[in-house]
Design a protein around this motif. Structure first.
Motif, PDB file in Angstrom:
ATOM      1  N   ALA A 115       0.852  -1.190   0.000  1.00 57.36           N
ATOM      2  CA  ALA A 115       0.000   0.000   0.000  1.00 57.36           C
ATOM      3  C   ALA A 115       0.882   1.232   0.000  1.00 57.36           C
ATOM      4  N   PRO A 116       0.758   2.064  -1.004  1.00 57.17           N
ATOM      5  CA  PRO A 116       1.715   3.186  -1.130  1.00 57.17           C
ATOM      6  C   PRO A 116       1.407   4.370  -0.198  1.00 57.17           C
ATOM      7  N   VAL A 117       2.427   4.833   0.479  1.00 57.84           N
ATOM      8  CA  VAL A 117       2.370   6.073   1.256  1.00 57.84           C
ATOM      9  C   VAL A 117       3.582   6.900   0.841  1.00 57.84           C
ATOM     10  N   GLN A 118       3.311   8.148   0.510  1.00 57.37           N
ATOM     11  CA  GLN A 118       4.410   8.990   0.059  1.00 57.37           C
ATOM     12  C   GLN A 118       4.830   9.969   1.155  1.00 57.37           C
ATOM     13  N   VAL A 119       6.109  10.106   1.396  1.00 53.43           N
ATOM     14  CA  VAL A 119       6.557  11.227   2.233  1.00 53.43           C
ATOM     15  C   VAL A 119       7.449  12.128   1.372  1.00 53.43           C
ATOM     16  N   ILE A 120       7.077  13.413   1.357  1.00 50.25           N
ATOM     17  CA  ILE A 120       7.858  14.377   0.573  1.00 50.25           C
ATOM     18  C   ILE A 120       8.549  15.291   1.591  1.00 50.25           C
ATOM     19  N   ILE A 121       9.857  15.389   1.488  1.00 54.55           N
ATOM     20  CA  ILE A 121      10.642  16.047   2.538  1.00 54.55           C
ATOM     21  C   ILE A 121      11.443  17.202   1.938  1.00 54.55           C
ATOM     22  N   GLY A 123      14.647  18.977   1.465  1.00 53.15           N
ATOM     23  CA  GLY A 123      16.032  18.527   1.573  1.00 53.15           C
ATOM     24  C   GLY A 123      17.020  19.646   1.781  1.00 53.15           C
ATOM     25  N   SER A 126      19.830  18.851   5.101  1.00 54.20           N
ATOM     26  CA  SER A 126      19.925  17.422   4.831  1.00 54.20           C
ATOM     27  C   SER A 126      19.831  16.609   6.105  1.00 54.20           C
TER      28      SER A 126
ATOM     29  N   GLN B 140      15.750   0.633   7.320  1.00 58.49           N
ATOM     30  CA  GLN B 140      15.622   0.440   5.878  1.00 58.49           C
ATOM     31  C   GLN B 140      16.110  -0.946   5.478  1.00 58.49           C
ATOM     32  N   LEU B 162       4.037   0.460   1.795  1.00 55.29           N
ATOM     33  CA  LEU B 162       5.230   0.771   1.006  1.00 55.29           C
ATOM     34  C   LEU B 162       5.519   2.264   1.125  1.00 55.29           C
ATOM     35  N   VAL B 163       6.643   2.601   1.733  1.00 55.61           N
ATOM     36  CA  VAL B 163       6.963   4.030   1.886  1.00 55.61           C
ATOM     37  C   VAL B 163       7.754   4.485   0.672  1.00 55.61           C
ATOM     38  N   GLN B 164       7.190   5.460  -0.003  1.00 53.54           N
ATOM     39  CA  GLN B 164       7.931   6.065  -1.103  1.00 53.54           C
ATOM     40  C   GLN B 164       8.383   7.432  -0.626  1.00 53.54           C
ATOM     41  N   SER B 165       9.689   7.627  -0.505  1.00 55.89           N
ATOM     42  CA  SER B 165      10.106   8.946  -0.029  1.00 55.89           C
ATOM     43  C   SER B 165      10.690   9.740  -1.171  1.00 55.89           C
ATOM     44  N   ARG B 166      10.448  11.016  -1.079  1.00 56.50           N
ATOM     45  CA  ARG B 166      10.982  11.915  -2.085  1.00 56.50           C
ATOM     46  C   ARG B 166      11.569  13.106  -1.325  1.00 56.50           C
ATOM     47  N   VAL B 167      12.846  13.328  -1.482  1.00 54.50           N
ATOM     48  CA  VAL B 167      13.459  14.464  -0.804  1.00 54.50           C
ATOM     49  C   VAL B 167      13.650  15.566  -1.830  1.00 54.50           C
ATOM     50  N   ARG B 168      12.880  16.607  -1.645  1.00 54.51           N
ATOM     51  CA  ARG B 168      12.967  17.686  -2.621  1.00 54.51           C
ATOM     52  C   ARG B 168      14.306  18.417  -2.496  1.00 54.51           C
ATOM     53  N   PHE B 169      14.823  18.922  -3.593  1.00 53.93           N
ATOM     54  CA  PHE B 169      16.016  19.793  -3.698  1.00 53.93           C
ATOM     55  C   PHE B 169      17.332  19.065  -3.479  1.00 53.93           C
ATOM     56  N   ASN B 170      17.299  17.976  -2.721  1.00 51.38           N
ATOM     57  CA  ASN B 170      18.567  17.347  -2.358  1.00 51.38           C
ATOM     58  C   ASN B 170      18.331  15.852  -2.295  1.00 51.38           C
ATOM     59  N   VAL B 173      20.350  13.599  -0.393  1.00 50.59           N
ATOM     60  CA  VAL B 173      20.456  14.026   1.006  1.00 50.59           C
ATOM     61  C   VAL B 173      21.928  14.206   1.403  1.00 50.59           C
ATOM     62  N   SER B 174      22.636  14.994   0.599  1.00 47.93           N
ATOM     63  CA  SER B 174      24.040  15.233   0.886  1.00 47.93           C
ATOM     64  C   SER B 174      24.152  16.440   1.807  1.00 47.93           C
ATOM     65  N   LEU B 338      19.747  25.513  -3.259  1.00 44.80           N
ATOM     66  CA  LEU B 338      19.162  24.202  -3.498  1.00 44.80           C
ATOM     67  C   LEU B 338      17.789  24.260  -4.143  1.00 44.80           C
TER      68      LEU B 338
END
Lengths: 368, 373, 584
Positions: A115-121, A123, A126, B140, B162-170, B173-174, B338
């Motif tokens: 089941a998809p859950v998205q986390v947008i962070i 950055g 960092s 992880q 299912l965790v889909q992560s998206r780190v904007r700009f970086n 993650v540096s 960034l």
């Protein structure tokens, strides 16, 4: 000889304590900084603002969101109705993370499909991003195993059972506050010792000292010991504040801690005296002290880990007394370390102290 | 030419000549930033990789081998295999490793019989931040292992989300990408406040200001002449730092130059103004220097959001951060590098900088008189 | 810019008062001063250290605001038109206000810009000023590398860059050698004579007061007199004499006359003792010097300094002279205690001291004289062991102090130029510190501290911070600290610079007594009249010794028809002028 040194020490202490401004520099800023920085310097997440975009609107999704809002790390500040604002909320730094629950969330859960859950962070910071990722991951995993267990899913073959030695809550204040003790001690000792000879040079009293029957070693000791005394007292006060105010546990050997502090203050005194004897004016002494202070703080493990630095730089940090005292202070505070385990940090610092004091003595002779 | 402009020109020439001839000012303006940028650019990273961990397996078999395999595949860990838990504990106490992963003798039995085995993890928690990061990486790895476990058995995953992560700009993650822009803000605080505080105090101390004052020069001209050279110096240092960040350390720059220039100018004015206020309060180099060190470097380092997250600070401390000019500039620089020109971030922070600049310069102007008392 | 006799005076003060508060004490730095400075005049502002001269200078230049009273400069009220006034005056503060890291030319350019001098006029103006000050060959040199005298002239040139109507000079001659002083006065005379400029100059050199048209005499913030120097000295007519006694050394004679009934001032001058009496006429010699034969007394014309001392003595009687101790070891008085042979000192490629040699006998007062930059401070520092020589040998009491055991340094006393004391510490703390530094302990330490407090009259200020002491007290404390351990040899570097004539007299009285007890004294000084107290002296220029001898020898060398009775200063200047190479 000792009466002369003693007289010089008394004179140095009087000079520092009788001047209202330098008295203030010794007492005010260190305590204020310990308090402010003790609270400010934390890597723990605390009420980080996040937004939730729940497209599923099911009981399971609400349960997941509740786990986020119930966590101390996060604070849900916005609930979105559509996905359009996700990017702008993050870009404008209104929230640090958006939790987006897919429309198929409950359906997939029931069908035993991922089941998809998205986390947008965000950055841009960092470190915060990584921490958010970790916190969010463990909240979702907790939810997920709980759901699986209550809905007849397959049992987990294994779980992680994590324990942290020395700092079970993983409170970064416990890490940073002992560090501040060492950093502030360094700043104060450098300012007191680094400027003392330059000040006497400008006032002309240094010549006066040199023509008395005092030997250079007497003058060196007389200039160095007050710094040692002030440094150790300053450190003691901040240690007390760390224990009584911040409740950082003090578990190890006080003897080892004080031996470390004395060696550390001696090293910094030596460096301060080197700066002092190289500088002809107070401004040069001040800038010299500063040029020393900034890199040593950065290369000390105070807030930036040494372990990840290139090997060459790591070797270089062996010459940084602040790095060793930080290991000792933290070792004694948190790990309950004693002489035995701190030995690898005590002897390098003893060497640094001897070398810097000897160099200061040599420079003294040369510059006179 | 206008007499006032000639006077200003004379003062400016004098300031520039003095800067060029004073090695300590140049050291602060160029040497310190270069050294710091190098250390940060090459040395400092908050990310963890190759974390030394010990894996202790009491009874080796295919199940434990799959765990060991998953760990070995992770780029974050460097796994060692001490013979038993006692040896591992000793290594942990001696700081040779940062943590222990312990699979007890009943691990495979419990895992295969559906009774949920435990993967014991013992971390050194002294450095809480690093420990947290290691925890995250372990989770992880564990999740990957669980998914593989289910797939191998043709079962659904025991972890259904299912965790889909998206780190904007970086995305990588540096930490370098965000530390370097932040560092530029810290450095500029130093150049601005420390230098102006010292040079103005020096004129008081040497009595040169006394001679200047009894000429036709106005106090406004004296202040402008103090601001301009250090402004130019600061902008020069800024430009050099940005070029270094982009070319040497490959930090992306996604904003636009004009926005960067304008916000840098505002920040420098605030810093310089602060330096002028400090020196007019102190009037001697010793005190001015101490105030400048205490009020610039450590606050910019700790209270600006450069390393420590401001949102996680207690409310009272968050209020304090608002008087640290570097706070606004760190936010602007991280965004400019960034993210890009994001009006919602740049504008309020730029306004805050402008207000601080106006207050500091205003106080400097009001407290400076063409008199000694 | 011709003087306008009908116009308002260049400067007018009515009831001007300025008060400072420091640590709960109120100091009336300038207290109800009424004064006028006429256009085209040279007016001297004279007074002892702490009289309020600098505060007054800062008040009239608009740098400080008066608490009450009214100041008019060039007819303008300073409260209202300070900007207009500052455009028309020139001001040279005490440290000359130069940027030491700029060159001579750059300093001039800066002030030309600041004073709105049109570019077209600059070349001619610079030419005049550089010619007048003799700085022409040095335009590319950093101001910080100039000698004191050259700095002073550059400071003056900067303030004259746009010929001001009114020029204020605050102690321009402090720390400057006699040649440079004389040159400065020549410039000032030219300025007032040619362009009608008005000059107000503050000074603690009383011989300079005689060169002014009018003297404003200040004391403790109050104006105690405003008149021409001649009017000041008029009441002193017939009260100044010089006395010589065959068979009695000048120092012994001075000791006898100093503080004798009817004598208010006694100074050594050459082979004579110059005295000022409390009323017209000298007391009969047999009563004054009962058991002496061959005493000759001649009247001499009064000096401004006599008037000054006479006036101040009314308020501040001389300190009781310490009882003369008998010489401890009369036999040992002849040995050479300081020997300097072929000593050279280089700084980079610059030769500060060039193969000098001299020796000092035990119990002598030996003077080291020279213009700024002549190398006397370098020599002095080498003797004290503060600087190693580049070549040659120096021994003090048989040791090279640089390598001497601590015990050898225990035999010398040292008093640095700026009376180096720990200003944050109290008088008592300073004495305690120095007594320990000189290895005194126990009862002896207590006894010496008590001696210092009593002998130097420091009991009343024992707990005061040094920072708050006047220069006179600081000087006494510095001397007390240097004498704590009863040294055999005393080094004094510019011991009286900036202190007023009375303090200077007290100081020399003590030094004389010390020398009488067998203490050797080595002294550097700018005050040529102080050279008179020396038994022997050397005069240095450009790192070399130009002359060695007694003060009388030196003056005899330059006695001529034009100068039948040269002063020490005349001899000094003549010596420098006849030196082989030109001096800076």
């Amino acid at each position: 000889m000792w009466t002369q040194i003693f007289a010089l020490i008394v004179k140095e202490l009087l000079a520092v304590l009788k001047d209202r401004r330098s008295r203030f520099v010794l007492i005010g800023p260190p305590l204020i900084q310990l308090l402010v920085f003790g609270y400010a310097a934390t890597f723990d997440l605390d009420h980080v603002p996040i937004a939730v975009y729940d497209q599923d609107r099911s009981a399971a999704a609400r349960d997941l969101v509740a786990r986020f809002s119930g966590s101390r790390a996060f604070q849900v500040v916005a609930t979105l109705d559509n996905g359009a604002r996700i990017n702008s909320l993050i870009d404008s730094r209104k929230v640090a993370m958006v939790l987006s629950i897919d429309r198929r969330f409950t359906r997939d859960l029931l069908r035993h499909r991922p089941a998809p859950v998205q986390v947008i962070i965000d950055g841009r910071n960092s470190n915060t991003a990584l921490l958010i990722l970790g916190y969010a991951g463990s909240i979702i995993t907790d939810f997920s195993t709980a759901w699986s267990a209550s809905h007849g899913g397959p049992p987990l073959p294994a779980v992680l059972e994590m324990r942290a030695r020395y700092n079970p809550e993983l409170s970064s204040r416990w890490f940073i506050v002992p560090g501040i003790v060492a950093v502030l001690t360094q700043v104060v000792v450098l300012l007191v010792v680094g400027l003392s000879v330059a000040r006497e040079r400008e006032a002309g009293t240094f010549d006066q000292l040199l023509v008395t029957p005092m030997r250079q070693i007497d003058i060196l000791l007389g200039k160095g010991l007050p710094g040692l005394l002030i440094g150790v007292i300053e450190a003691s006060v901040t240690i007390l504040a760390a224990v009584l105010w911040f409740h950082v546990p003090l578990r190890g050997s006080l003897g080892a801690l004080y031996l470390g502090l004395i060696l550390f203050v001696a090293s910094v005194t030596g460096i301060g005296l080197m700066v002092s004897s190289l500088a002809t004016t107070q401004q040069q002494a001040l800038l010299g002290a500063f040029l020393f202070m900034v890199p040593t703080i950065i290369l000390s493990n105070f807030a930036t880990p040494i372990a990840n630095m290139p090997p060459l730089l790591q070797d270089l940090t062996q010459a940084n007394p602040l790095r060793h005292i930080l290991a000792i202070v933290r070792g004694v505070f948190l790990e309950g370390a004693g002489f035995g385990s701190l030995w690898p940090h005590l002897w390098p610092m003893a060497i640094i102290a001897i070398v810097s004091l000897a160099a200061a003595g040599w420079l003294f002779r040369r510059r006179v | 030419m206008n007499a006032s402009l000639i006077r200003l020109g004379g003062l400016l020439r004098k300031e520039f000549l003095q800067i060029l001839r004073d090695p300590s000012a140049l050291a602060i303006a160029f040497l310190l930033p270069a050294v710091l940028l190098f250390i940060f650019g090459y040395g400092v990273t908050l990310d963890a990789h190759d974390v030394p961990l010990a894996l202790v397996i009491d009874h080796a078999d295919a199940t434990t081998a799959s765990v060991a395999g998953a760990l070995a595949h992770s780029p974050y860990f460097r796994i060692s295999r001490p013979p038993d838990i006692e040896a591992a504990e000793t290594a942990l106490t001696d700081h040779r490793i940062d943590g222990i992963i312990w699979l007890r003798s009943d691990f495979a039995r419990r895992a295969l019989s559906g009774r949920t085995a435990s993967i014991g993890v013992i971390l050194n928690g002294t450095d809480a931040n690093s420990a947290r990061l290691v925890e995250g990486y372990l989770q992880q790895t564990w999740a990957t292992w669980l998914a593989a476990w289910g797939a191998r058995r043709g079962q659904p995953s025991p972890v259904p989300v299912l965790v889909q992560s998206r780190v904007r700009f970086n995305p990588a993650v540096s930490s370098r990408d965000n530390l370097v822009p932040g560092l530029i803000a810290v450095i500029m605080t130093l150049t601005g406040a420390l230098l102006t505080a010292l040079v103005m105090a020096r004129e008081w101390e040497r009595g040169t200001l006394e001679a200047l004052m009894v000429t036709r020069v106005t106090i406004r001209e004296i202040l402008i002449a103090k601001l301009v050279p250090y402004f130019v110096l600061g902008m020069g240092g800024m430009a050099a730092s940005v070029v270094m960040a982009v070319t040497l350390f490959h930090v992306p720059f996604r904003g636009t130059i004009p926005v960067l220039v304008v916000t840098s100018a505002l920040f420098l004015l605030a810093s310089l103004g602060m330096g002028l206020v400090i020196s007019s309060l102190a009037r001697n180099q010793f005190v001015a220097g101490q105030i400048a060190i205490i009020t610039t470097f450590l606050p910019a380092f700790i209270l600006s959001g450069f390393i420590f997250d401001i949102d996680s600070m207690p409310a009272a401390i968050r209020v304090v951060t608002h008087v640290v000019a570097a706070r606004y500039f760190v936010s602007i620089l991280q965004t400019e590098f960034l993210a890009g020109d994001i009006r919602a971030v740049i504008l309020p922070n730029a306004v805050a900088l402008a207000v601080m600049a106006a207050i500091f310069l205003g106080v400097a102007r009001l407290s400076a008189r063409k008199r000694l008392d | 810019m011709a003087p306008t006799p009908d116009g308002p005076p260049a400067l007018r003060l009515d009831g001007v008062t300025r008060v400072f508060r420091a640590g709960g004490r109120v100091i009336r730095a300038v207290d109800g001063v009424d004064a006028r400075v006429e256009r085209g005049s040279i007016t001297g502002l004279v007074g002892p250290d702490g009289a309020g001269k600098t505060t007054l200078m800062r008040l009239v230049t608009g740098l400080l605001r008066a608490d009450s009273g009214r100041i008019e400069v060039l007819g303008l009220d300073i409260g209202r038109d300070v900007a207009a006034i500052q455009g028309r005056i020139g001001y040279m503060p005490q440290r000359f206000g130069l940027y030491e890291d700029l060159t001579v030319r750059e300093n001039l350019d800066l002030y030309a810009d600041l004073q709105d001098v049109p570019k077209s006029e600059r070349a001619a103006r610079y030419g005049d000023l550089l010619h007048m000050t003799g700085l022409g060959p040095f335009t590319g040199r950093f101001a910080g590398r100039l000698s004191g005298g050259m700095k002073q002239k550059l400071g003056l040139a900067c303030t004259l860059i746009r010929a001001p109507d009114l020029l204020f000079l605050d102690e321009p001659t402090v720390g400057v050698d006699p040649v440079s002083r004389r040159e400065l006065w020549a410039i000032i005379d030219r300025l007032t004579g040619a362009s009608g400029m008005t000059v107000l100059i503050s000074t603690s050199y009383l011989d300079e007061a005689e060169r002014c048209g009018t003297v404003l005499l200040m004391h403790e913030g109050k104006l105690v007199g405003a008149d021409s120097p001649a009017a000041f000295t008029a009441p002193l007519a017939g009260r100044s004499y010089r006395i010589a006694a065959a068979g009695l050394g000048k120092r012994r004679l001075h000791e006898r006359l100093d503080g004798a009934p009817g004598i208010i001032d006694a100074t050594i001058q050459g082979a004579y003792v110059r005295v000022v009496t409390d009323s017209a006429g000298l007391p009969p010699l047999p009563t004054l010097l009962p058991d002496l034969d061959g005493v000759a007394a001649d009247p001499v014309p009064p000096r401004f300094e006599d008037a000054f001392v006479a006036r101040l003595r009314q308020e501040r009687p001389a300190l009781p002279a310490p009882p003369a101790a008998p010489s401890p070891d009369g036999a040992a008085r002849d040995g050479e205690i300081i020997v300097v042979r072929d000593v050279t000192r280089l700084f980079g490629s610059f030769t500060a001291v060039d193969r000098i040699g001299f020796s000092v006998g035990r119990g002598e007062i030996f003077g080291l004289l020279g213009a700024n930059g002549a190398g006397k401070s370098t020599t002095f520092r080498m003797l004290c062991g503060l600087l190693p020589p580049s070549g040659g040998t120096l021994t003090v009491a048989g040791y090279d102090l640089r390598h001497a055991a601590a015990a050898a340094r225990g035999r010398i006393g040292y008093m640095a130029q700026k009376f180096s004391l720990y200003v944050d510490l109290s008088v008592m703390d300073n004495l305690r510190f120095f007594s320990s530094a000189y290895r005194l302990t126990g009862a002896r330490r207590r006894q010496r501290i008590a001696w210092a407090l009593e002998e130097f009259d420091l009991e009343t200020v024992a707990d005061a911070a040094c920072r708050d002491l006047s220069l006179g007290y600081k000087q006494r404390l510095a001397l007390a600290a240097a004498l704590m351990h009863e040294p055999d040899i005393l080094f004094l570097d510019e011991p009286t610079s900036g202190v007023d004539p009375l303090a200077r007299r007290d100081f020399w009285r003590r030094i004389n007594r010390l020398a009488e007890t067998g203490v050797t004294v080595l002294v550097t000084t700018h005050f040529m009249e102080e050279a008179e107290y020396c038994d022997r002296l050397v005069i240095m220029a450009q790192g070399r010794i130009l002359a060695t001898g007694t003060p009388e020898d030196l003056r005899d060398r330059f006695r001529s028809a034009q100068m039948p009775d040269p002063t020490m200063e005349d001899a000094f200047i003549a010596l420098l002028e006849t030196a082989p190479a030109g001096t800076a």
